[in-house]
Design a protein around this motif. Structure first.
Motif, PDB file in Angstrom:
ATOM      1  N   ASN A 114       0.826  -1.216   0.000  1.00  0.00           N
ATOM      2  CA  ASN A 114       0.000   0.000   0.000  1.00  0.00           C
ATOM      3  C   ASN A 114       0.855   1.260   0.000  1.00  0.00           C
ATOM      4  N   ASN A 145      -1.596   6.749   1.978  1.00  0.00           N
ATOM      5  CA  ASN A 145      -2.312   5.482   1.869  1.00  0.00           C
ATOM      6  C   ASN A 145      -1.690   4.394   2.737  1.00  0.00           C
ATOM      7  N   ALA A 179      -3.490   2.341   5.716  1.00  0.00           N
ATOM      8  CA  ALA A 179      -3.665   0.890   5.580  1.00  0.00           C
ATOM      9  C   ALA A 179      -3.285   0.148   6.856  1.00  0.00           C
ATOM     10  N   SER A 215      -8.688  -1.747   6.242  1.00  0.00           N
ATOM     11  CA  SER A 215      -8.472  -2.620   5.096  1.00  0.00           C
ATOM     12  C   SER A 215      -8.600  -1.829   3.801  1.00  0.00           C
ATOM     13  N   ASN A 216      -8.138  -2.430   2.703  1.00  0.00           N
ATOM     14  CA  ASN A 216      -8.267  -1.779   1.394  1.00  0.00           C
ATOM     15  C   ASN A 216      -9.732  -1.545   1.043  1.00  0.00           C
ATOM     16  N   LEU A 247     -10.945   1.470   2.815  1.00  0.00           N
ATOM     17  CA  LEU A 247     -10.411   2.683   2.201  1.00  0.00           C
ATOM     18  C   LEU A 247     -11.158   3.028   0.907  1.00  0.00           C
ATOM     19  N   SER A 298     -13.357   6.300   0.078  1.00  0.00           N
ATOM     20  CA  SER A 298     -13.238   7.082  -1.157  1.00  0.00           C
ATOM     21  C   SER A 298     -14.613   7.497  -1.664  1.00  0.00           C
ATOM     22  N   LEU A 330      -7.093   8.280  -2.456  1.00  0.00           N
ATOM     23  CA  LEU A 330      -7.111   7.053  -1.667  1.00  0.00           C
ATOM     24  C   LEU A 330      -7.483   5.831  -2.506  1.00  0.00           C
ATOM     25  N   SER A 346      -5.425   1.823  -3.162  1.00  0.00           N
ATOM     26  CA  SER A 346      -6.160   0.823  -2.379  1.00  0.00           C
ATOM     27  C   SER A 346      -6.716  -0.273  -3.284  1.00  0.00           C
TER      28      SER A 346
END
Length: 397
Positions: free
Chosen positions: A136, A264, A268, A272-273, A276, A280, A313, A317
């Motif tokens: 990340n 980012n 992280a 978690s992605n 994120l 966004s 972001l 991600s």
């Protein structure tokens, strides 16, 4: 978790070569945007014909990205990214010596194909070499470099266009020394060679969790289409008509995107992605509603900046999430689909918003986009919370 596990290894030749390659990419469109009117006047063509220089650049990425990904998975990352860098530089540089618009247009088609190769392989290399939160962090820096170039290059293109329309195209030649550096710096990541053709496609599809991959690709398309349709297309028209300050707003958004991407890796560590990506969408929703309600340049700038946070972001991600779920032997292919989806969103967004504005107006579209993305973000947060809760309950105690 130690800082070494999340820090960006700036002294790594791989990181240096990838960031240098990424810095070349924004030359494709931002450098040329201020030159379009000069090219139009030089060849005596229409605005619509001139815009084909942008369309011709994006179309190959939409159509050929899966093929490029398959070649990278089959024959290796270096064998795709290095020729792509050379081709990007040569086709761009040759356009400076073209004597007719048709030749420039053909060269842009080839340059767009080469650009797709560089775009796909930079994020693939990062996903191959790094893991976890460090992935990340490096992807965030990579996206920040991309956004920073997009913010700076229009000024370079505009300054060089004042000399002659040919001159900005010579800047593309910088990709050639970057390619030479990549030959020395990049080592092929170890990977398993899958089959090509239909067997490859079946294997790639079977290797990816369909629901998660589909959600990530769908999020990519929506985020790109909305950003390019609202902030980069609709908003400039509105601001130019009312305040004549559109370039200032766009520059602010690109700067915010750069800062958000840099952060980012740090974010992280906490989320978690998927969380994120949900964030966004929420940023898009809040930002676009503020833009819609804004009655001054200041308030509109704040709203656009919030959208910029969301955009900054999202890219690292999503790439990190795809890099995690895709097996190494199919990773370039999986990320190539993300690249094709990105280009499709960027192409479709401006067309959709300018077309719909004829019947609904830009103000209504900004509000509708804000409400829609806010709803998507809220639903995604609920879904990710539920999945996290189920995962926690499934862990043996």
């Amino acid at each position: 978790m130690s800082n070494s596990e999340t820090a960006v290894p700036w002294d790594s030749p791989t990181v240096q070569a990838i960031l240098a390659s990424t810095l070349v990419l924004p030359l494709g469109v931002p450098l040329l945007s201020p030159v379009l009117t000069v090219i139009r006047d030089a060849f005596g063509i229409t605005d619509a014909q001139t815009s084909l220089l942008i369309t011709a650049y994006f179309v190959p990425g939409i159509v050929l990205s899966p093929v490029i990904g398959m070649l990278a998975d089959r024959y290796g990352r270096r064998r795709v990214i290095i020729p792509s860098l050379f081709a990007f530089g040569l086709t761009g540089g040759l356009a400076a010596f073209a004597t007719d618009f048709g030749t420039v247009l053909v060269l842009r088609l080839f340059q767009g194909t080469a650009s797709a190769g560089v775009f796909i392989l930079t994020v693939t290399f990062i996903s191959d070499v790094f893991e976890g939160i460090q992935r990340n962090a490096v992807l965030g820096i990579n996206a920040a470099v991309l956004f920073a170039g997009a913010a700076i290059y229009p000024f370079v293109g505009g300054a060089l266009a004042a000399i002659d329309w040919h001159v900005p195209f010579l800047v593309y030649l910088i990709a050639i020394p970057v390619g030479l550096f990549a030959i020395r710096a990049l080592e092929e990541p170890p990977s398993v060679r899958p089959k090509t053709g239909p067997s490859y496609l079946r294997g790639a599809i079977d290797a990816l969790p369909v629901r998660e991959a589909g959600a990530l690709y769908g999020a990519t398309f929506v985020l790109e289409a909305v950003a390019f349709g609202t902030i980069l297309t609709a908003l400039p028209f509105v601001l130019t008509a009312e305040f004549r300050v559109a370039p200032v707003i766009i520059g602010t958004v690109l700067t915010i995107e750069t800062i958000a991407s840099v952060k980012n890796g740090a974010l992280a560590r906490r989320w978690s992605n998927h969380r994120l990506v949900a964030l966004s969408f929420l940023c898009y929703g809040v930002g676009l509603v503020v833009v819609w309600a804004g009655s001054s340049v200041g308030s509109i700038t704040v709203g656009a900046a919030v959208v910029g946070v969301g955009f900054g972001l999202a890219l690292p991600s999503i790439d990190a999430a795809i890099g995690r779920i895709a097996p190494p032997e199919y990773r370039a292919g999986a990320l190539s689909i993300r690249n094709g989806t990105t280009f499709l969103g960027r192409s479709a967004g401006p067309i959709a918003y300018t077309s719909l504005a004829i019947g609904f107006g830009y103000s209504a579209l900004l509000l509708a986009s804000g409400v829609l993305t806010l709803a998507i973000g809220a639903v995604t947060v609920v879904v990710t919370d539920a999945e996290s809760h189920l995962d926690a309950e499934s862990v043996p105690r």
